[in-house]
Design an enzyme around this catalytic site. Structure first.
Site, short mmCIF file in Angstrom:
data_model
loop_
_atom_site.label_atom_id
_atom_site.label_comp_id
_atom_site.label_asym_id
_atom_site.label_seq_id
_atom_site.Cartn_x
_atom_site.Cartn_y
_atom_site.Cartn_z
N GLU A 131 0.81 -1.23 0.00
CA GLU A 131 0.00 0.00 0.00
C GLU A 131 0.84 1.27 0.00
O GLU A 131 0.63 2.18 0.81
CB GLU A 131 -0.98 -0.01 1.18
CG GLU A 131 -1.91 -1.21 1.14
CD GLU A 131 -2.83 -1.34 2.36
OE1 GLU A 131 -2.83 -0.43 3.21
OE2 GLU A 131 -3.54 -2.36 2.45
N ASN A 172 2.01 -5.24 -3.10
CA ASN A 172 0.61 -5.57 -2.79
C ASN A 172 -0.18 -4.29 -2.50
O ASN A 172 0.27 -3.44 -1.72
CB ASN A 172 0.61 -6.47 -1.54
CG ASN A 172 -0.73 -7.10 -1.22
OD1 ASN A 172 -1.35 -7.72 -2.07
ND2 ASN A 172 -1.18 -6.95 0.02
N HIS A 208 -10.47 -5.90 -2.17
CA HIS A 208 -11.50 -5.64 -1.15
C HIS A 208 -12.65 -4.93 -1.86
O HIS A 208 -12.64 -3.70 -2.00
CB HIS A 208 -10.92 -4.81 0.00
CG HIS A 208 -9.91 -5.54 0.80
ND1 HIS A 208 -10.23 -6.64 1.57
CD2 HIS A 208 -8.57 -5.36 0.95
CE1 HIS A 208 -9.14 -7.10 2.18
NE2 HIS A 208 -8.12 -6.34 1.80
N GLU A 238 -6.35 -10.68 -1.17
CA GLU A 238 -7.16 -10.38 0.03
C GLU A 238 -8.64 -10.26 -0.31
O GLU A 238 -9.35 -9.41 0.24
CB GLU A 238 -6.68 -9.07 0.68
CG GLU A 238 -5.19 -9.05 1.02
CD GLU A 238 -4.73 -7.81 1.78
OE1 GLU A 238 -5.59 -7.05 2.27
OE2 GLU A 238 -3.51 -7.61 1.89
N ASP A 240 -12.42 -10.03 -0.61
CA ASP A 240 -13.72 -10.11 0.08
C ASP A 240 -14.64 -9.09 -0.58
O ASP A 240 -14.18 -8.16 -1.23
CB ASP A 240 -13.63 -9.93 1.61
CG ASP A 240 -12.89 -8.70 2.09
OD1 ASP A 240 -12.78 -7.73 1.33
OD2 ASP A 240 -12.43 -8.71 3.25
O1 G3I Z 1 -4.48 -6.77 19.08
C1 G3I Z 1 -5.40 -5.75 19.51
C2 G3I Z 1 -6.10 -6.18 20.77
O2 G3I Z 1 -5.15 -6.32 21.80
C3 G3I Z 1 -7.14 -5.11 21.14
O3 G3I Z 1 -7.86 -5.54 22.24
C4 G3I Z 1 -8.09 -4.90 19.99
C5 G3I Z 1 -9.08 -3.78 20.27
O4 G3I Z 1 -9.47 -3.11 19.11
O5 G3I Z 1 -7.34 -4.52 18.83
C6 G3I Z 1 -6.41 -5.52 18.42
O6 G3I Z 1 -5.74 -5.08 17.28
C7 G3I Z 1 -6.48 -5.11 16.07
C8 G3I Z 1 -5.78 -6.03 15.09
O7 G3I Z 1 -6.44 -6.00 13.84
C9 G3I Z 1 -5.73 -7.48 15.57
O8 G3I Z 1 -7.02 -8.00 15.67
C10 G3I Z 1 -6.56 -3.71 15.52
O9 G3I Z 1 -7.34 -2.89 16.38
C11 G3I Z 1 -7.16 -3.72 14.15
O10 G3I Z 1 -7.06 -2.43 13.57
C12 G3I Z 1 -6.42 -4.72 13.27
O11 G3I Z 1 -7.08 -4.74 12.01
C13 G3I Z 1 -6.36 -5.36 10.98
C14 G3I Z 1 -6.08 -4.35 9.88
O12 G3I Z 1 -5.42 -5.01 8.82
C15 G3I Z 1 -5.23 -3.19 10.34
O13 G3I Z 1 -4.99 -2.31 9.29
C16 G3I Z 1 -7.19 -6.51 10.44
O14 G3I Z 1 -7.35 -7.50 11.45
C17 G3I Z 1 -6.52 -7.10 9.22
O15 G3I Z 1 -7.40 -8.04 8.62
C18 G3I Z 1 -6.25 -5.97 8.23
O16 G3I Z 1 -5.64 -6.52 7.09
C19 G3I Z 1 -5.34 -5.56 6.06
C20 G3I Z 1 -4.10 -6.06 5.33
O17 G3I Z 1 -3.05 -6.28 6.24
C21 G3I Z 1 -3.67 -5.09 4.25
N1 G3I Z 1 -4.76 -4.78 3.36
C22 G3I Z 1 -6.02 -4.36 3.98
C23 G3I Z 1 -6.45 -5.39 5.03
C24 G3I Z 1 -7.80 -5.04 5.61
O18 G3I Z 1 -7.73 -3.84 6.35
#
Ligand code: G3I
Length: 320
Positions: A131, A172, A208, A238, A240
């Site tokens: 990105e 990516n 996405h 990715e 969906d």
């Molecule tokens: O680990 C913490 C946890 O301790 C806390 O309690 C909780 C409360 O919100 O947050 C947790 O962290 C989260 C993390 O995922 C793990 O679950 C973050 O808030 C959350 O923002 C994070 O989101 C991830 C996101 O990337 C961040 O940008 C998604 O799971 C993940 O699927 C997503 O994946 C991205 C790809 O890497 C790149 N392309 C887009 C894609 C979708 O956004």
């Protein structure tokens, strides 16, 4: 046959899914995740990102990433490794650090070398840079770009190649699945890396998408050809397809068509090696946490029942 079996029968390398560590305590989830009839490949959704792996400088933590790598290996699934250099999910020592060109380059190279060496021989591909573009195709003003300039991209690829010459190295991004300024920007990144004499093997199209606004099969195929014409492979990394909730029969039918067209575009493209969905069940999708009021983006529902989208994908892959 399932999705991976059908994809491999058509000459693809895999059909796969993202997963994440918290879900691995859910045994019925893990049973389906490990079903190689449907999934021949896994991507860690979070646990190979910088904030997880190098939370403080030069201290590396591989427990979570290894859990998914080990599961994929135990199941006989390929691993797409994700990701090395991104503007998001950086620990504060990186994002709020005081850097010069030289010190940030050294930190970036140290991270890439350590992580790629740790996973050497275990990844099909690495998403090396993730990105890096704005929607208009210009470079995103990340700490990498503002401190180092565009050269951070080819330097990241060259560093990864030096640590593991055999792993496929990908750029990516999202919204590069249809023609326009951002897709042109992604083509320019491929050319930039090549102009430095560094290795790039592939472009990852995140995909996405939104139900009813998903680019057509022909639009996706012609954009893929724009990358493969530069001498790299492509993958849908990715996928969906989200909707505004509640889901209806009409929305689920449109979602089936949209999934089918997307998978068919990859299948029709020489050099499109496989499709990865960004988790397989609505229960663990990232979408509702990010887009309020939207969801139901995956091919399986929250109760692990197959949705029409599943049949759409399977049929597009020539399976029954
Ligand atoms: O680990 C913490 C946890 O301790 C806390 O309690 C909780 C409360 O919100 O947050 C947790 O962290 C989260 C993390 O995922 C793990 O679950 C973050 O808030 C959350 O923002 C994070 O989101 C991830 C996101 O990337 C961040 O940008 C998604 O799971 C993940 O699927 C997503 O994946 C991205 C790809 O890497 C790149 N392309 C887009 C894609 C979708 O956004």
């Amino acid at each position: 046959a399932g999705l991976n079996t059908a994809a491999v029968a058509k000459g693809q390398l895999y059909f796969g899914t993202a997963t994440d560590n918290p879900e691995l305590t859910d045994t019925s989830y893990v049973t389906q995740l490990s079903n190689t009839d449907d999934f021949g490949q896994l991507t860690p959704g979070n646990s190979q990102k910088w904030d997880t792996i190098e939370p403080s400088q030069n201290t590396f933590s591989y427990t979570k990433g290894d859990a998914i790598a080990n599961l994929a290996e135990a199941n006989g699934q390929k691993l797409r490794c994700h990701n090395l250099v991104w503007h998001s999910q950086l620990p504060s020592w990186v994002s709020s650090g005081t850097w010069t060109n030289a010190t940030l380059l050294a930190a970036m190279k140290n991270h890439i070398t350590n992580v790629v060496t740790h996973y050497k021989g275990r990844c099909y591909a690495w998403d090396v840079v993730n990105e890096a573009l704005n929607e208009d195709g210009s470079y995103r003003e990340s700490i990498w770009y503002t401190t180092i300039g565009p050269a951070y991209i080819p330097i990241a690829f060259a560093t990864a190649a030096a640590a593991d010459p055999d792993v496929k190295l990908y750029y990516n991004d999202y919204n590069i699945e249809y023609s326009g300024s951002k897709a042109t920007g992604a083509q320019n990144i491929v050319k930039l890396i090549q102009s430095y004499g560094a290795k790039i093997d592939g472009v990852g199209l995140q995909a996405h998408f939104i139900v009813g606004s998903t680019p057509s099969q022909s639009a996706q195929a012609s954009t893929m050809a724009g990358y493969t014409n530069l001498g790299v492979e492509v993958a849908i990394t990715e996928l969906d397809i989200r909707m505004t909730l509640p889901s209806t029969d009409a929305l689920l039918a449109q979602q089936k068509t949209d999934y089918s067209n997307t998978v068919a575009a990859c299948l029709a493209t020489k050099g499109c090696v496989g499709v990865t969905i960004w988790d397989w069940t609505d229960k663990y999708s990232w979408v509702p946490n990010t887009f309020s009021g939207q969801g139901a983006a995956c091919p399986w529902d929250e109760n692990y029942a197959k949705k029409p989208a599943y049949t759409g994908i399977l049929t597009a892959l020539g399976g029954t």
